[in-house]
Design a protein around this motif. Structure first.
Motif, PDB file in Angstrom:
ATOM      1  N   VAL A 113      35.767  64.038  57.277  1.00 43.27           N
ATOM      2  CA  VAL A 113      35.804  62.816  56.461  1.00 43.27           C
ATOM      3  C   VAL A 113      35.404  61.615  57.302  1.00 43.27           C
ATOM      4  O   VAL A 113      34.634  60.754  56.874  1.00 43.27           O
ATOM      5  CB  VAL A 113      37.198  62.617  55.839  1.00 43.27           C
ATOM      6  CG1 VAL A 113      37.300  61.238  55.190  1.00 43.27           C
ATOM      7  CG2 VAL A 113      37.490  63.696  54.808  1.00 43.27           C
ATOM      8  N   LEU A 121      37.556  56.224  56.707  1.00 37.39           N
ATOM      9  CA  LEU A 121      38.174  57.395  56.084  1.00 37.39           C
ATOM     10  C   LEU A 121      38.167  57.202  54.580  1.00 37.39           C
ATOM     11  O   LEU A 121      39.098  56.658  53.999  1.00 37.39           O
ATOM     12  CB  LEU A 121      39.612  57.589  56.601  1.00 37.39           C
ATOM     13  CG  LEU A 121      39.762  57.994  58.065  1.00 37.39           C
ATOM     14  CD1 LEU A 121      41.227  57.934  58.486  1.00 37.39           C
ATOM     15  CD2 LEU A 121      39.205  59.395  58.299  1.00 37.39           C
ATOM     16  N   LYS A 122      37.079  57.635  53.947  1.00 38.03           N
ATOM     17  CA  LYS A 122      36.937  57.481  52.504  1.00 38.03           C
ATOM     18  C   LYS A 122      37.675  58.611  51.793  1.00 38.03           C
ATOM     19  O   LYS A 122      37.177  59.736  51.714  1.00 38.03           O
ATOM     20  CB  LYS A 122      35.457  57.483  52.118  1.00 38.03           C
ATOM     21  CG  LYS A 122      34.662  56.324  52.689  1.00 38.03           C
ATOM     22  CD  LYS A 122      33.193  56.415  52.271  1.00 38.03           C
ATOM     23  CE  LYS A 122      32.373  55.280  52.842  1.00 38.03           C
ATOM     24  NZ  LYS A 122      30.926  55.408  52.481  1.00 38.03           N
ATOM     25  N   ALA A 123      38.835  58.286  51.265  1.00 33.30           N
ATOM     26  CA  ALA A 123      39.649  59.312  50.618  1.00 33.30           C
ATOM     27  C   ALA A 123      38.962  59.907  49.400  1.00 33.30           C
ATOM     28  O   ALA A 123      39.205  61.073  49.038  1.00 33.30           O
ATOM     29  CB  ALA A 123      40.999  58.721  50.215  1.00 33.30           C
ATOM     30  N   ASN A 124      38.075  59.126  48.761  1.00 28.78           N
ATOM     31  CA  ASN A 124      37.426  59.630  47.543  1.00 28.78           C
ATOM     32  C   ASN A 124      36.493  60.806  47.817  1.00 28.78           C
ATOM     33  O   ASN A 124      36.103  61.523  46.884  1.00 28.78           O
ATOM     34  CB  ASN A 124      36.650  58.509  46.865  1.00 28.78           C
ATOM     35  CG  ASN A 124      35.486  58.002  47.704  1.00 28.78           C
ATOM     36  OD1 ASN A 124      35.648  57.667  48.874  1.00 28.78           O
ATOM     37  ND2 ASN A 124      34.307  57.945  47.107  1.00 28.78           N
ATOM     38  N   ASP A 127      37.974  63.910  46.410  1.00 21.73           N
ATOM     39  CA  ASP A 127      38.375  63.926  45.000  1.00 21.73           C
ATOM     40  C   ASP A 127      38.230  65.309  44.376  1.00 21.73           C
ATOM     41  O   ASP A 127      39.020  65.694  43.502  1.00 21.73           O
ATOM     42  CB  ASP A 127      37.535  62.918  44.197  1.00 21.73           C
ATOM     43  CG  ASP A 127      37.981  61.485  44.423  1.00 21.73           C
ATOM     44  OD1 ASP A 127      39.035  61.286  45.070  1.00 21.73           O
ATOM     45  OD2 ASP A 127      37.270  60.564  43.980  1.00 21.73           O
ATOM     46  N   GLN A 133      43.587  67.049  50.075  1.00 18.54           N
ATOM     47  CA  GLN A 133      44.076  65.672  49.989  1.00 18.54           C
ATOM     48  C   GLN A 133      45.408  65.462  50.706  1.00 18.54           C
ATOM     49  O   GLN A 133      45.588  64.442  51.387  1.00 18.54           O
ATOM     50  CB  GLN A 133      44.170  65.255  48.518  1.00 18.54           C
ATOM     51  CG  GLN A 133      42.808  65.134  47.850  1.00 18.54           C
ATOM     52  CD  GLN A 133      42.902  65.002  46.337  1.00 18.54           C
ATOM     53  OE1 GLN A 133      43.992  64.932  45.759  1.00 18.54           O
ATOM     54  NE2 GLN A 133      41.747  64.990  45.676  1.00 18.54           N
ATOM     55  N   LEU A 136      44.919  64.656  54.452  1.00 19.11           N
ATOM     56  CA  LEU A 136      44.537  63.280  54.768  1.00 19.11           C
ATOM     57  C   LEU A 136      45.725  62.341  54.581  1.00 19.11           C
ATOM     58  O   LEU A 136      45.938  61.429  55.393  1.00 19.11           O
ATOM     59  CB  LEU A 136      43.374  62.842  53.880  1.00 19.11           C
ATOM     60  CG  LEU A 136      42.872  61.404  54.089  1.00 19.11           C
ATOM     61  CD1 LEU A 136      42.445  61.182  55.536  1.00 19.11           C
ATOM     62  CD2 LEU A 136      41.711  61.100  53.137  1.00 19.11           C
ATOM     63  N   ALA A 137      46.522  62.556  53.537  1.00 20.30           N
ATOM     64  CA  ALA A 137      47.693  61.714  53.313  1.00 20.30           C
ATOM     65  C   ALA A 137      48.685  61.835  54.462  1.00 20.30           C
ATOM     66  O   ALA A 137      49.256  60.839  54.930  1.00 20.30           O
ATOM     67  CB  ALA A 137      48.359  62.098  51.987  1.00 20.30           C
ATOM     68  N   ASP A 140      47.327  59.904  57.478  1.00 20.75           N
ATOM     69  CA  ASP A 140      47.522  58.457  57.330  1.00 20.75           C
ATOM     70  C   ASP A 140      48.968  58.065  57.605  1.00 20.75           C
ATOM     71  O   ASP A 140      49.246  57.014  58.198  1.00 20.75           O
ATOM     72  CB  ASP A 140      47.134  58.018  55.916  1.00 20.75           C
ATOM     73  CG  ASP A 140      45.628  58.028  55.691  1.00 20.75           C
ATOM     74  OD1 ASP A 140      44.884  57.970  56.694  1.00 20.75           O
ATOM     75  OD2 ASP A 140      45.197  58.115  54.529  1.00 20.75           O
TER      76      ASP A 140
END
Length: 573
Positions: A113, A121-124, A127, A133, A136-137, A140
């Motif tokens: 990512v 860090l583009k979480a989208n 998607d 997901q 990544l959470a 963060d």
């Protein structure tokens, strides 16, 4: 990377990878195969989007984490022995994957990512990947400054994952005969995911970050700005881009030492930043002596910092780009059963332009790419394991598109091509054919062939190709194009193009992922000073090249270094 997969399914696909045979279903968007140390990327319509880049980098990250750790290299060793047919080693690879899956997927997700987002860090990007997901959470949450300095935090995570994977497994492998390796107790040696869980705690991460910050402050200048709470992601990226890799290594090692110290306090054996290099030569010799000629893998050992950097680049030679995940329906015909005038049906037109497509590829590659509708027996007559053919794509009424190939023999190829006196013959030859010994290589380079220029599809090692031309002192030119197969969609595939100035009538090209293209260009620029990144050298080619690329993408469907072969692999430990 695939969409979406439960953990067990993900493990299964990691192992299946290139062992998939025809008809076994579609290829997921990305696969890293630790057994053959290869990766496949099947990137949908838009093979140059941020999501496509993420998929490619994701599989590359798996390969890097294995190559830079003891547990990972041991998995590669076991995979090589499994690929050699040694009993019990595929099960060992399964177990080693199972105990390192969280470490692997967390690191690969964040690193990919970050790379695809160009330092943010583009979480989208995730998607369509709900299983990833939470990783990544969690990152963060564990690294509170990840939004303002994502590269810094990714470096810290890399050190954490490497420490978790830097188990003392080499000691066990050295102590036991190879035949007993499948029975080793990984729990006694050390489980990467358990080690990773110990390290991914707020107190441990804070210690590692504090040491990294202190090093950056000591370095002063722009690097000190990264340790400032006022830094932003864009500024951080610019600073790192102008920083020597040795400094990045030093910062990473400082964090690694903290993670190693924490593991030591938990009773784990000592581990070091480059532990994977200590004793690797001995283990490779042991594997080679035991498995003998059945071993398909050749291991290389980086001997310097430059070697380490090159390994990261050239690892992309293992990447295979999948445009069509199934063989294309094809009909094969020849002059043995058709009149010579059949060649006229292969003349294509667009306005005032008329051309015919001449393709040359290994027979085995053709068998891999195409599902014969008719004429399969004609392939058995190919001389020297190479096919030469006129090729076209057409759509029979009421049917799906198919490929048709008029196979040419050494006897009839010269006369057929001479018949195209006023028609442009666009020749596309596989690099693998030019590297071999066969009638086509000799014929193509003779005056008998009415071909002004030859496009060479890179289906062998691209780094070896560039090294060959660079080593002889050639002036190298590289660029890339964006090709759209469907004009109604804003989606495209990148095409890497390369030429040596003293061979103006030869152009090397390949469809590829963006990370692959970036790796090839950066490798070339770092290694050879007489390198130019420009597109001027394409000027004589542009009219024909547009058609060549369109035909190749639609009429082949898979690209990469010897993807059709059960080939000998070369891995770096």
């Amino acid at each position: 990377m695939s969409t979406p997969l439960p953990q067990l399914g993900r493990c299964s696909l990691l192992l299946a990878s290139v062992f998939r045979k025809e008809g076994d279903g579609p290829v997921p968007q990305g696969l890293y195969d630790p057994t053959k140390n290869e990766r496949l990327v099947s990137l949908g319509d838009d093979r140059a989007s941020d999501v496509a880049r993420m998929v490619s980098w994701h599989e590359s990250a798996h390969a890097f984490l294995n190559a830079s750790t003891c547990h990972g290299n041991a998995m590669i060793f076991a995979g090589a022995l499994a690929d050699a047919g040694q009993a019990g080693f595929q099960e060992l690879v399964n177990r080693m994957l199972d105990v390192s899956r969280t470490t692997h997927e967390t690191y690969a997700t964040i690193a990919s990512v970050s790379n695809a987002s160009r330092g943010t860090l583009k979480a989208n990007l995730l998607d369509s990947y709900p299983d990833y997901q939470p990783l990544l959470a969690s990152f963060d949450e564990s690294f509170p400054s990840s939004a303002s300095r994502p590269i810094f935090c990714t470096i810290a995570l890399t050190s954490c994952a490497r420490a978790a994977m830097q188990t003392p497994i080499y000691e066990t492998l050295r102590a036991l005969p190879c035949a007993e390796w499948p029975d080793i107790d990984l729990g006694i040696i050390g489980l990467p995911d358990q080690r990773f869980a110990v390290l991914m705690t707020p107190s441990v991460i804070s210690r590692a970050i504090a040491v990294m910050d202190a090093m950056l402050l000591d370095a002063g200048g722009r690097l000190a700005q990264i340790a400032s709470p006022r830094i932003d992601a864009a500024s951080e990226r610019q600073i790192w881009r102008g920083t020597e890799t040795t400094m990045m290594d030093a910062v990473s090692k400082a964090a690694f030492d903290i993670f190693a110290e924490v593991l030591g306090a938990q009773g784990c054996a000592p581990c070091f930043f480059d532990s994977q290099k200590d004793g690797a030569v001995e283990l490779v010799a042991k594997i080679e002596a035991w498995s003998g000629d059945s071993l398909k893998t050749r291991f290389s050992m980086p001997a310097s910092r430059q070697d380490d950097e090159e390994v990261i680049f050239v690892d992309f030679r293992r990447e295979q780009l999948v445009v069509h995940d199934r063989p294309l329906p094809a009909t094969f015909i020849s002059l043995a059963t058709h009149r010579p005038s059949v060649a006229e049906f292969f003349v294509l037109e667009a306005g005032e332009h008329r051309w015919v497509q001449l393709i040359v590829m290994p027979l085995a590659k053709a068998r891999f790419l195409y599902a014969p509708l008719k004429g399969k027996e004609l392939l058995d007559t190919a001389a020297d394991g190479v096919i030469v053919a006129l090729r076209r794509r057409w759509v029979p009424e009421g049917q799906e598109p198919q490929v048709e190939l008029l196979l040419l023999t050494p006897q009839d190829a010269p006369s057929v091509l001479k018949s195209f006196r006023h028609i442009n013959v666009q020749a596309v030859c596989a690099l693998s054919v030019l590297l071999g010994t066969n009638w086509v290589r000799t014929w193509l380079l003779s005056a008998e062939v009415p071909v002004q220029r030859m496009a060479v599809l890179i289906d062998a090692d691209p780094f070896a190709l560039i090294a060959h031309h660079g080593a002889r002192g050639a002036e190298l030119h590289l660029t890339y194009l964006k090709a759209r197969l469907d004009s109604s969609k804003d989606a495209y595939t990148e095409i890497l193009c390369f030429a040596a100035r003293d061979e103006p009538d030869v152009l090397y090209f390949t469809p590829c992922s963006t990370p692959f293209r970036q790796a090839v260009i950066e490798y070339t620029q770092k290694r050879f000073s007489n390198t130019h990144f420009d597109s001027n050298f394409l000027s004589p080619w542009l009219t024909a090249l547009q058609r060549i690329i369109g035909h190749t993408l639609r009429e082949e469907g898979r690209f990469g270094n010897g993807f059709w072969l059960d080939k000998t692999d070369e891995s770096s430990a």
